[in-house]
Design a protein around this motif. Structure first.
Motif, PDB file in Angstrom:
ATOM      1  N   LEU A  30       0.797  -1.226   0.000  1.00  0.00           N
ATOM      2  CA  LEU A  30       0.000   0.000   0.000  1.00  0.00           C
ATOM      3  C   LEU A  30       0.838   1.290   0.000  1.00  0.00           C
ATOM      4  N   PRO A  31       1.783   1.438   0.924  1.00  0.00           N
ATOM      5  CA  PRO A  31       2.536   2.703   0.956  1.00  0.00           C
ATOM      6  C   PRO A  31       3.287   2.950  -0.343  1.00  0.00           C
ATOM      7  N   TYR A  32       3.927   1.897  -0.849  1.00  0.00           N
ATOM      8  CA  TYR A  32       4.701   2.046  -2.081  1.00  0.00           C
ATOM      9  C   TYR A  32       3.803   2.480  -3.239  1.00  0.00           C
ATOM     10  N   VAL A  33       2.686   1.780  -3.403  1.00  0.00           N
ATOM     11  CA  VAL A  33       1.851   2.049  -4.574  1.00  0.00           C
ATOM     12  C   VAL A  33       1.172   3.421  -4.466  1.00  0.00           C
ATOM     13  N   LEU A  34       0.732   3.787  -3.273  1.00  0.00           N
ATOM     14  CA  LEU A  34       0.124   5.118  -3.137  1.00  0.00           C
ATOM     15  C   LEU A  34       1.132   6.206  -3.507  1.00  0.00           C
ATOM     16  N   GLY A  35       2.382   6.002  -3.115  1.00  0.00           N
ATOM     17  CA  GLY A  35       3.422   6.950  -3.476  1.00  0.00           C
ATOM     18  C   GLY A  35       3.599   7.032  -4.987  1.00  0.00           C
ATOM     19  N   ARG A  36       3.621   5.862  -5.624  1.00  0.00           N
ATOM     20  CA  ARG A  36       3.790   5.816  -7.073  1.00  0.00           C
ATOM     21  C   ARG A  36       2.604   6.494  -7.775  1.00  0.00           C
ATOM     22  N   VAL A  37       1.399   6.266  -7.271  1.00  0.00           N
ATOM     23  CA  VAL A  37       0.220   6.870  -7.887  1.00  0.00           C
ATOM     24  C   VAL A  37       0.358   8.390  -7.877  1.00  0.00           C
ATOM     25  N   ASN A  38       0.761   8.924  -6.733  1.00  0.00           N
ATOM     26  CA  ASN A  38       0.899  10.369  -6.644  1.00  0.00           C
ATOM     27  C   ASN A  38       1.964  10.887  -7.609  1.00  0.00           C
ATOM     28  N   GLU A  39       3.078  10.161  -7.705  1.00  0.00           N
ATOM     29  CA  GLU A  39       4.136  10.578  -8.625  1.00  0.00           C
ATOM     30  C   GLU A  39       3.640  10.591 -10.073  1.00  0.00           C
ATOM     31  N   ILE A  40       2.944   9.521 -10.430  1.00  0.00           N
ATOM     32  CA  ILE A  40       2.498   9.385 -11.828  1.00  0.00           C
ATOM     33  C   ILE A  40       1.523  10.505 -12.176  1.00  0.00           C
ATOM     34  N   VAL A  41       0.549  10.707 -11.296  1.00  0.00           N
ATOM     35  CA  VAL A  41      -0.468  11.713 -11.590  1.00  0.00           C
ATOM     36  C   VAL A  41       0.161  13.107 -11.654  1.00  0.00           C
ATOM     37  N   ALA A  42       1.086  13.363 -10.715  1.00  0.00           N
ATOM     38  CA  ALA A  42       1.740  14.676 -10.712  1.00  0.00           C
ATOM     39  C   ALA A  42       2.543  14.877 -11.990  1.00  0.00           C
ATOM     40  N   ALA A  43       3.203  13.814 -12.429  1.00  0.00           N
ATOM     41  CA  ALA A  43       4.014  13.921 -13.637  1.00  0.00           C
ATOM     42  C   ALA A  43       3.169  14.280 -14.850  1.00  0.00           C
ATOM     43  N   HIS A  44       1.907  13.909 -14.808  1.00  0.00           N
ATOM     44  CA  HIS A  44       1.015  14.252 -15.918  1.00  0.00           C
ATOM     45  C   HIS A  44       0.304  15.583 -15.686  1.00  0.00           C
ATOM     46  N   GLY A  45       0.679  16.271 -14.602  1.00  0.00           N
ATOM     47  CA  GLY A  45       0.078  17.568 -14.334  1.00  0.00           C
ATOM     48  C   GLY A  45      -1.382  17.488 -13.953  1.00  0.00           C
ATOM     49  N   LEU A  46      -1.741  16.423 -13.238  1.00  0.00           N
ATOM     50  CA  LEU A  46      -3.153  16.229 -12.883  1.00  0.00           C
ATOM     51  C   LEU A  46      -3.285  16.111 -11.373  1.00  0.00           C
ATOM     52  N   ARG A  47      -4.545  16.114 -10.915  1.00  0.00           N
ATOM     53  CA  ARG A  47      -4.815  15.926  -9.488  1.00  0.00           C
ATOM     54  C   ARG A  47      -5.489  14.573  -9.279  1.00  0.00           C
ATOM     55  N   GLU A  57      -7.777  14.846 -21.275  1.00  0.00           N
ATOM     56  CA  GLU A  57      -8.317  13.502 -21.179  1.00  0.00           C
ATOM     57  C   GLU A  57      -7.294  12.443 -21.593  1.00  0.00           C
ATOM     58  N   ALA A  58      -6.537  12.770 -22.626  1.00  0.00           N
ATOM     59  CA  ALA A  58      -5.522  11.822 -23.075  1.00  0.00           C
ATOM     60  C   ALA A  58      -4.473  11.610 -21.985  1.00  0.00           C
ATOM     61  N   ARG A  59      -4.146  12.673 -21.266  1.00  0.00           N
ATOM     62  CA  ARG A  59      -3.167  12.531 -20.185  1.00  0.00           C
ATOM     63  C   ARG A  59      -3.727  11.651 -19.064  1.00  0.00           C
ATOM     64  N   VAL A  60      -5.032  11.799 -18.815  1.00  0.00           N
ATOM     65  CA  VAL A  60      -5.666  10.981 -17.788  1.00  0.00           C
ATOM     66  C   VAL A  60      -5.574   9.501 -18.147  1.00  0.00           C
ATOM     67  N   VAL A  61      -5.877   9.215 -19.402  1.00  0.00           N
ATOM     68  CA  VAL A  61      -5.851   7.817 -19.835  1.00  0.00           C
ATOM     69  C   VAL A  61      -4.435   7.253 -19.731  1.00  0.00           C
ATOM     70  N   ALA A  62      -3.470   8.062 -20.103  1.00  0.00           N
ATOM     71  CA  ALA A  62      -2.078   7.609 -20.030  1.00  0.00           C
ATOM     72  C   ALA A  62      -1.669   7.366 -18.578  1.00  0.00           C
ATOM     73  N   ALA A  63      -2.041   8.297 -17.689  1.00  0.00           N
ATOM     74  CA  ALA A  63      -1.694   8.120 -16.277  1.00  0.00           C
ATOM     75  C   ALA A  63      -2.375   6.873 -15.722  1.00  0.00           C
TER      76      ALA A  63
END
Lengths: 433, 491, 442
Positions: free
Chosen positions: B354-371, B397-403
């Motif tokens: 859980l901790p690892y993946v939640l961290g990764r999720v935040n990184e990925i979404v931030a990298a795409h400039g999303l919340r 939307e395309a960035r969302v799909v990619a993230a």
């Protein structure tokens, strides 16, 4: 035959390919298989399946052999594919409450490994010392604690199978919740190896309870046990097992009368409180003293009726509505008695799973007549019955499996798609599969 | 897609009317438009007809007609699904089950109810509630979603941690098979005869046929319930608390995590009592016997405190408990207050990751400039990152799909799954190769062919349409195959 | 990373704010299509068709505003079938302002398709002639009283002749209330002085329809408020608040009526404006949004809206002052839509009833489900209104209550008609009547 043997020996090593007199442990209902092999990996299992299929040899997957005589008898014994060498606990992550295990590991070996780390697989099938994980899945074996914890279908979250064409296929996964793709684990539970050979399985686990207690209450009549079950199910209590045994089956536990057996687990205060409430609940229904049974009684419960008779003439399992369990047991016993045959009965009463065992080795026609009546009783109870064990002469007179109706055609279509050449346990299962 | 010739369409309409009645067929384009999406607005597809059967015989007759005319068909419940699973991806018929919504039979002694598929999930609990029973699977949309839809997706919910998902509560089903035959799979007793067809049917996302009657278990309401809210200043502390609870040998009925963004949205919506400044909160529920409840609650509280909870409190009464749950269950919709659209992910991971993946999720979404807002079944490891976006902003939307694809990949890499309860549908079909091999998928296709040999029953779902997605590395957005064929569109 | 291609198709961008008939419907973009509203919608629940669900109607409104669809017969029919009960708003997690959206859509319908003859006749009868003109209403009341006293009504009902009346007239006839005697129809005095220590100075909306048909409610409201320390003003010259006009799509007249109402009540200088009819209260609380487009009025309307309170909402702020006599009966409470959904007042009426000694209140299943009255809905959509009414009556019967308590005259008329049709002798009372009885017998 011999080119196949050569290939098998080359692939698995001569020690893992048995023939001739070495096959005696695998003789089922008088039929000796042509060869028994013991692959050491999923890949080897796949190779064996491909070779046997190419040679047109039927395959009988084999775990501990405890359910090898269940099912219709097929014409040809073919190749026994033993899984005993696939016996590793692959992964147990207590923090995830999951474990992945190879199919040939015995059930008890798995449980003791898990218990050592404070967890367990909440299944208690009979013959756990010999039954393997794969066999328990294939036979959908369970025991008394299924009342609270469910059966294999509720606990198996992923598996790896070798299919009829020798492919290695995974279904489900290693996480406790998963809806990606079809729920393949369900397909193989209780399929008796007719759709593929389970080589590895992942289960969800539970923490061990701090305390567990098995209680017995005797009654004058089975009917009273049934009324007590109804009251128990309507109460707030959360038993982990609700069993009814008749006097014959109860005798082996030293009970001497029809009895209700109830298990509780949890914190000590939860077990104590429930034991007290149980006593109050059964008293007005004719229940006599509540006694505590030894923990060693638990593993005997899954096969109590069968074991109550020295050498039963037949064993039948019923699936009926829970409210009809006691009636089914009484009617079944009466049907046997009318033909002068004794019987013993036990049931996982809260879930409607009843087992009846017929005594005295009468002629097959008498046994068959009783079994036919038993099956009618199961159907009248909204369910069905299967012949868990009977000699060949009886199986010739009574179908092992109940009529699956139109659903049977769906099963046949599935079998035809997944095992088109009919190499996996042919003829053994429901609807002629 | 609405490509049927006019005269064929009117002939079909007449024939459908002869089965379900004049008021049971929609073919007006403006009316069909309303059925172009489900709860996921990323995809849309138009049916030629929406039909409203009122009994199993209607369903069977409509399906036989569809077979004769080689028209695709798909069943639809309340349309709250989150994977596009009930969209008519190749046109044809949408068969709405909403007029088959009765509780047919309740057997309290045997704890079985037989219901029609259009029954709203929560309405079953209402129906049996006065006698002290309820239906356990409780997807967050339970106030609107139907039990038939739950069958298709094998829906879960917060309380599945202890009680299991839909399939654990289904005993048998009457179904119309894709060829129009009406059969019972399983029954009202616990053990199936032969293969566990009911078990296999549940979660087949409407590709194995259409359920017309469903026999489910109903459970006695627990004697006691205790709901604990634990508040954390760091999200990692909340993750640690989940592990600490498991390590203490406890199996709560539910362990839900809600992050700050989500807390603020639901507080705006209903004022449920979650502290707005918390980084994360855990909503933990214990149920069962009154005896021992206190002792278990103490262990939960201790586990949360040791993990750094700044506040742990117990719901004072049923009203407060209901309010906390209302906030949790309304979270997806509440994102409408902070964003015009969102895409909810449904990955599952081993709890310990859980901790690892939640961290990764935040990184990925931030990298795409999303919340991203997180509200999920922490006890099961079933994540629901909700990526917020504005479909009116070009490219977002395309960035969302990619993230989303990257997040699914992370879940797969840690040994998880790409869907815990929402289903694959249209949305995730191309991501199936993240967790299944070609052999696995081929086997599933064979199983599908046993039920649905013509493929007319809910086509275009579950299975990948492109081989290219097997490629490693972050997956850029690509049009779905049905989009390329002009059969459905994203918006 | 590389940006993914933009998918061709209908325009993904809609830069201009969405509006219908000049009214903003930007709120449609708050809808995330989750569908949680579906099962709360009475019409969807009855029909199962998503065009008749909140999410579906929002989608239709959005598509209309975006120009994806036109105002076809079917679209009009689906929007017309909406009760405007706003049950969907109560359950909507995204806060979609559904009531405002449907009113904008109806204004657009009214602009494009002013409706058929029967519809126009009713609109004239309701909005134009009667509602804005208390004297005309009173004259109609005399005629109605004659119709009932002469026995003609009984004859009409017995003979079934009403079914031969055109259009929605049979529904209209079935709903005719029993008119109270003249004493109850008398206008309230301009001031009903507080009894006991003075708590507040309030003004009462005596309304249009209910001042005639339900004058007794106003009198009871004034007495109960006075017992609870309020000077109760009943400003002369007040007319209709404009709620029915707004709900029916007559936006221009709704604005005029709102302004007149604000002026009338502002002049009283009261602390609060008390309303005992649900639709009026909900509508008046929305004056701020209604007049937001008029700079001279926007702030004034918002301020005024902040003083509007439902009578139960106001009374429940403090414990009821004693003494209260026992009212020994079993009742059940029906939530009027525009009280429970429109104003989110759910707890307060129950809290007040619980303070009446001897009164037993049993839960009504689906208590917050529309009875089908919904303003003039029972006249314009008699079939759906009838289905919902029968459902409501079935639920009432199941409670075995001796009386139904609610808080809105429209609901009272409708539920009375439903109970009458089933020959059930269960009175339907306004909440204030129950409180008034407890005070009068103390």
């Amino acid at each position: 035959m011999s080119p196949l043997l050569e290939k098998l020996r080359a692939a698995l090593g001569p020690a893992n390919v048995l023939t001739g007199v070495d096959l005696s442990p695998f003789v089922i209902e008088g039929r000796t298989p042509e060869v028994a092999v013991f692959p050491g990996s999923s890949e080897d299992v796949a190779a064996v399946v491909q070779q046997a299929a190419a040679a047109g040899l039927p395959i009988m997957p084999w775990g501990g052999g405890t359910a090898a005589a269940v099912g219709a008898t097929s014409a040809r014994a073919g190749l026994v594919l033993g899984l005993k060498r696939l016996d590793r606990l692959v992964e147990h992550e207590p923090g995830d409450l999951t474990a992945t295990v190879e199919a040939g590991m015995t059930f008890d070996a798995l449980q003791s490994a898990l218990r050592a780390r404070g967890q367990w697989l909440s299944l208690d099938p009979p013959d756990g010392d010999r039954a393997t994980v794969g066999g328990v899945i294939a036979a959908d074996a369970s025991g008394p604690r299924r009342h609270l914890y469910g059966t294999v279908r509720d606990l198996l979250i992923g598996l790896t199978v070798v299919t009829a064409d020798g492919a290695i296929v995974r279904g489900g996964g290693k996480v406790v919740k998963n809806v990606a793709g079809y729920d393949l684990p369900k397909l193989f539970v209780g399929a008796y190896g007719t759709l593929g050979i389970v080589v590895e399985a992942t289960f969800k686990l539970r923490p061990l309870a701090e305390e567990e207690r098995l209680l017995a209450v005797t009654f004058d009549r089975l009917k009273d046990c049934g009324a007590a079950v109804r009251a128990l199910l309507a109460s707030d209590l959360l038993p982990n097992a609700v069993e009814i045994v008749d006097a014959a089956a109860g005798a082996s536990l030293g009970l001497g009368a029809a009895a209700l057996l109830v298990g509780f687990d949890g914190l000590p205060e939860q077990v104590d409180a429930q034991a007290r409430e149980l006593a109050m609940l059964v008293a007005p229904l004719g229940g006599r003293d509540v006694t505590v049974l030894a923990p060693a009684t638990w593993p005997r419960l899954a096969s109590l009726a069968r074991d109550a008779l020295a050498s039963p003439a037949a064993v039948m399992t019923f699936s009926v509505l829970p409210t009809l369990v006691a009636d089914a047991m009484e009617q079944g016993a009466a049907a046997a008695r009318q033909r002068g045959v004794g019987s013993a009965w036990s049931a996982h009463a809260g879930v409607g799973a009843v087992t009846g065992a017929l005594a005295a080795d009468r002629e097959a026609t008498t046994v068959a007549a009783v079994l036919a009546e038993w099956r009618a009783i199961a159907r009248a109870g909204g369910g069905h019955a299967a012949l868990a064990w009977a000699p060949l002469a009886v199986k010739a007179l009574v179908p092992v499996w109940d009529d699956a109706g139109p659903a049977g055609r769906v099963m046949q279509r599935i079998k035809a798609r997944l095992d088109p050449n009919n190499v996996l346990n042919p003829g053994r299962f429901v609807a002629g599969i | 897609m609405a490509t049927l010739a006019v005269d064929r369409k009117s002939a079909l309409r007449r024939e459908l009317e002869s089965i379900v009645g004049r008021d049971g067929v929609l073919s007006d384009p403006d009316e069909l438009l309303v059925y172009e999406s489900d709860g996921l607005t990323l995809f849309r597809a138009l049916a030629d007809f929406v039909v409203f059967p009122t009994c199993a015989e209607h369903v069977a007759a409509v399906v036989r007609l569809a077979n004769r005319e080689a028209l695709p068909f798909v069943a639809r419940g309340a349309g709250t699904g989150l994977s596009g699973g009930c969209l008519p991806a190749e046109g044809g018929l949408v068969i709405s089950m909403m007029r088959m919504n009765r509780v047919l039979e309740v057997d309290y002694d045997n704890q079985v109810a037989v219901v029609e598929p259009g029954l709203v999930n929560l309405h079953l609990s209402w129906a049996v509630g006065p006698r002290g029973f309820y239906y356990a699977p409780d997807p967050s949309s339970q106030q609107a979603c139907t039990i038939g839809g739950n069958i298709a997706n094998n829906s879960g919910g917060p309380h599945t941690l202890k009680y299991g998902v839909t399939v654990n509560h289904v005993l048998g089903l009457e179904v119309v098979l894709p060829d129009g035959e009406l059969v019972w799979l399983g029954g009202k007793t616990r053990d199936a005869l032969g293969y566990d067809l009911a078990g296999v049917f549940v979660g087949s996302e409407g590709t194995f046929g259409i359920a017309t009657k469903i026999a489910v278990r109903i459970l006695k309401k627990p004697q006691a319930v205790k709901t604990v809210l634990a508040v954390f200043d760091q999200i990692d502390q909340a993750s640690a608390a989940v592990s600490a609870i498991i390590a203490r040998g406890l199996v709560p009925a539910a362990v839900e995590m809600i992050d700050q963004l989500t807390i603020q949205a639901v507080e705006d919506a209903f004022g449920c009592g979650y502290p707005r400044d918390a980084a994360a909160a855990l909503l933990i529920e214990l149920d069962g016997l009154r005896a021992g409840m206190e002792a278990q609650a103490e262990r939960i509280v201790a586990a949360c405190r040791e993990s750094g909870a700044r506040e742990v409190r117990t719901a004072a009464d049923e009203a407060e408990r209901q309010l906390l749950w209302k906030g949790r269950k309304s979270a997806f919709g509440a994102y409408g207050r902070v964003s015009p659209a969102y895409m909810v992910m449904d990955g599952v991971i081993p709890r310990t990751k859980l901790p690892y993946v939640l961290g990764r999720v935040n990184e990925i979404v931030a990298a795409h400039g999303l919340r991203v807002g997180n509200v999920f079944h922490a006890g099961d490891g079933n994540l629901h990152p909700n990526i917020l976006y504005d479909p009116r902003k070009p490219g977002e939307e395309a960035r969302v799909v990619a993230a989303g694809a990257e997040i699914m990949k992370v879940c797969a890499e840690v040994g998880g799954s790409i869907s815990g309860e929402h289903g694959i549908g249209l949305e995730k079909s191309d991501f199936m190769p993240f967790i299944f091999s070609a052999a696995d998928l081929a086997f599933m296709q064979s199983l599908k062919a046993a039920f649905n040999p013509t493929g007319l029953c809910n086509p275009g779902k579950v299975f990948p349409t492109k081989k290219s997605c097997v490629e490693a590395g972050p997956v850029a957005y690509r049009p779905h195959a049905i989009e390329e064929r002009g059969l459905a569109q994203r918006f | 990373m590389t940006m993914a291609p933009v998918i061709p198709g209908p325009p993904a961008t809609s830069p201009a704010p969405l509006a219908l008939h000049g009214l903003s419907v930007e709120g449609v973009n708050q809808c995330v299509h989750c569908g949680l509203c579906l099962a709360s919608c009475p019409t969807f629940s009855e029909l199962g068709t998503e065009m008749d669900s909140p999410r579906g109607r929002i989608f239709l409104i959005k598509s209309l505003a975006e120009g994806r669809i036109g105002l076809t017969d079917s679209t009009v029919a689906h929007l017309d079938l909406c009760l405007d009960c706003r049950a969907c708003e109560t359950v909507c997690p995204a806060g979609v302002p559904y009531g405002r959206l449907i009113e904008a859509a109806r204004a657009e319908i009214e602009r494009q398709r002013p409706g058929g003859a029967v519809r126009r006749a009713f609109r004239w009868l309701n909005f134009g002639l009667l509602l804005g003109r208390p004297r005309a209403l009173r004259a109609a009341a005399v005629g109605l009283r004659l119709y009932q006293a002469s026995g003609l009504q009984a004859l009409v009902r017995r003979s079934g002749i009403a079914r031969l009346l055109p259009g929605t007239l049979p529904a209209w006839e079935a709903l005719l209330p029993s008119l109270p005697p003249a004493a109850d129809r008398a206008p309230l005095p301009p001031l009903t002085p507080a009894l006991g220590p003075r708590r507040s100075r309030v003004a009462l909306l005596t309304g249009c329809v209910q001042s005639i048909v339900f004058g007794a409610h106003n009198q009871a409201t004034a007495r109960v408020l006075a017992r609870n320390g309020c000077d109760v003003l009943a400003p002369a010259g007040q007319g209709c608040c404009g709620a029915l006009n707004a709900h029916g799509g007559d936006h221009a007249r709704a604005i005029e009526m709102a302004k007149r109402t604000i002026e009338t009540f502002e002049a009283t200088g009261a602390d609060a404006v008390i309303v005992n009819t649900s639709g009026c209260g909900a509508h008046m609380k929305g004056y701020g949004a209604l007049l937001a487009g008029e700079p001279a009025w926007a702030e004034r309307a918002s301020r005024f809206a902040g003083t509007v309170q439902d009578v139960a909402e106001f009374l429940a702020r403090e414990p009821l002052r004693g003494p209260l006599a026992p009212v020994p009966m079993t009742v059940t409470y029906h939530d009027p839509c525009h009280v429970v959904h429109g104003q989110k007042i759910r707890r307060q009426p129950r809290h007040l009833l619980a303070q009446v000694p001897g009164l037993r209140v049993v839960d009504l299943p689906e208590s917050d489900w529309c009875c089908g009255s919904a303003g003039i809905y029972n006249l314009t959509q008699p079939e759906m209104a009838g289905r919902l009414l029968r459902r409501k009556v079935r639920n009432i019967e199941a409670t075995r209550a001796e009386a139904v308590v609610t808080a809105n005259p429209g609901c009272i008329l409708q539920i009375e008609a439903g109970l009458r049709a089933r020959s059930l002798r269960v009175p339907v009372l306004h909440l204030v009547e129950v409180l008034d009885r407890a005070y009068r017998h103390a």
